[in-house]
Design an enzyme around this catalytic site. Sequence first.
Site, PDB file in Angstrom:
ATOM      1  N   ASP A  86       0.853  -1.186   0.000  1.00  0.00           N
ATOM      2  CA  ASP A  86       0.000   0.000   0.000  1.00  0.00           C
ATOM      3  C   ASP A  86       0.892   1.240   0.000  1.00  0.00           C
ATOM      4  O   ASP A  86       1.707   1.425   0.906  1.00  0.00           O
ATOM      5  CB  ASP A  86      -0.899  -0.018   1.237  1.00  0.00           C
ATOM      6  CG  ASP A  86      -2.030   0.995   1.154  1.00  0.00           C
ATOM      7  OD1 ASP A  86      -2.184   1.635   0.107  1.00  0.00           O
ATOM      8  OD2 ASP A  86      -2.765   1.137   2.151  1.00  0.00           O
ATOM      9  N   ASP A 132      -2.891   2.439  -6.108  1.00  0.00           N
ATOM     10  CA  ASP A 132      -1.816   2.497  -5.112  1.00  0.00           C
ATOM     11  C   ASP A 132      -1.738   1.302  -4.178  1.00  0.00           C
ATOM     12  O   ASP A 132      -1.028   1.353  -3.172  1.00  0.00           O
ATOM     13  CB  ASP A 132      -1.939   3.777  -4.283  1.00  0.00           C
ATOM     14  CG  ASP A 132      -3.226   3.828  -3.471  1.00  0.00           C
ATOM     15  OD1 ASP A 132      -4.212   3.183  -3.876  1.00  0.00           O
ATOM     16  OD2 ASP A 132      -3.244   4.517  -2.440  1.00  0.00           O
ATOM     17  N   GLU A 133      -2.432   0.222  -4.467  1.00  0.00           N
ATOM     18  CA  GLU A 133      -2.305  -0.951  -3.607  1.00  0.00           C
ATOM     19  C   GLU A 133      -2.591  -2.231  -4.379  1.00  0.00           C
ATOM     20  O   GLU A 133      -3.309  -2.233  -5.379  1.00  0.00           O
ATOM     21  CB  GLU A 133      -3.214  -0.857  -2.377  1.00  0.00           C
ATOM     22  CG  GLU A 133      -4.694  -0.866  -2.680  1.00  0.00           C
ATOM     23  CD  GLU A 133      -5.543  -0.918  -1.415  1.00  0.00           C
ATOM     24  OE1 GLU A 133      -5.212  -1.672  -0.472  1.00  0.00           O
ATOM     25  OE2 GLU A 133      -6.562  -0.207  -1.376  1.00  0.00           O
TER      26      GLU A 133
END
Length: 397
Positions: free
Chosen positions: A12, A107-108
């Site tokens: 993350d 983003d993860e």
Amino acid sequence: MAAGIPTILHVDMDAFYASVELRDRPHLAGRPVCVGGEASRRGVISAASYEARRFGVHSAMSTARAQSLCPDLVLLPADFEKYTAVSRQIMGIFTSYTPLVEPLSLDEAFLDVAGCERLHGDAVTIGRAIKADILSETGMVASIGIAPTKFVAKLASDLEKPDGFVVITADRVREVLDPLPVSKIFGVGDRTAKRLAALGVERIEQLASRGRDEVLHEFGATGAWIHDLAHGIDPRRVTPGRQEKSHGMERTFPEDVSDRGELRKLLYEFCDSVAFTLRERGLRGRTVTIKARYWNFRTVTRSHTLSQPTSLGPRLFATARDLLERVPQGPLRLLGVQVGALEDVRAPRQAELFGEPLLAPEDERATKAQAGMDALRKKYGKAMVKPASAMRDDGVS
């Protein structure tokens, strides 16, 4: 690896959008920075740096509220093309270690590194290498959780943010989970948390100590799921190529809009843009939903499922326009459209009964015309080609 040995990584990125902007604007280091829309246009915060979070600012908060909490807030506009480019770099790093990568957002992602030991080492070694690669190649900082299951790995990545690196082995799952609030369990929202609290259950340990049948009886299938997670049981596999389930867009207006002609015109623009994106991604959808939020923040949604999936803007708009007629009159501060039940255009389509064609002749013509318009848009820009109806002052009929 043996059962229970951590092989699942959850990576993350820390305050992703804000961190990208800080990377490109080093003179702002140490200042409270947010990415979001302007308060004058009823904007909301998309991402907040950790310096801004110390003032109580967080994503999804109105920009006006954020600025009242932090008068020195540095507000920057979002640049999603840049964030997408950085995301591609990061996802490329992941796939250099394992093909089992399941992106959750820009983003993860989840990674499964079982079977990669001979090439890259164990999960901890791989996790540290990925963290170092992200920093050296993008200048970004990631938090990583490593555990035997997806649920516990995601939980682990959040425990020591920012710049975290937490490993939870099978024999430590109970120790880590027990003191945490039940709200940390995926699937326990505010309503479920309140119902659990009424039963005297506030920590994961208290939920785990209840009989499974008891929780199942009280909460149905959700009860079985959250009870399993309270014990760290999560059978979900890391699924690469995770398909987007829906796509849409919405807009918050600088001033409330009541004129239905103007709202129809906006809906047409939304449907046209969403349809173009679906075609670019090789997707089509079946369920059209519109969302309308009134001046007093009351929000209503209306949905309709088509007989056949589509990625044609006019078809989506025809449905959205009908749905708008089912929305009560009144000044709106937000309007949006979403297309769900997406599928790959290469997926086989069910023929209609009695041999009716999958596409009506007008849809076949529209598809061919749309392909030509898309080619012009890709060459000269999206704004180059617009239907005349979208430019009329009285809205789209």
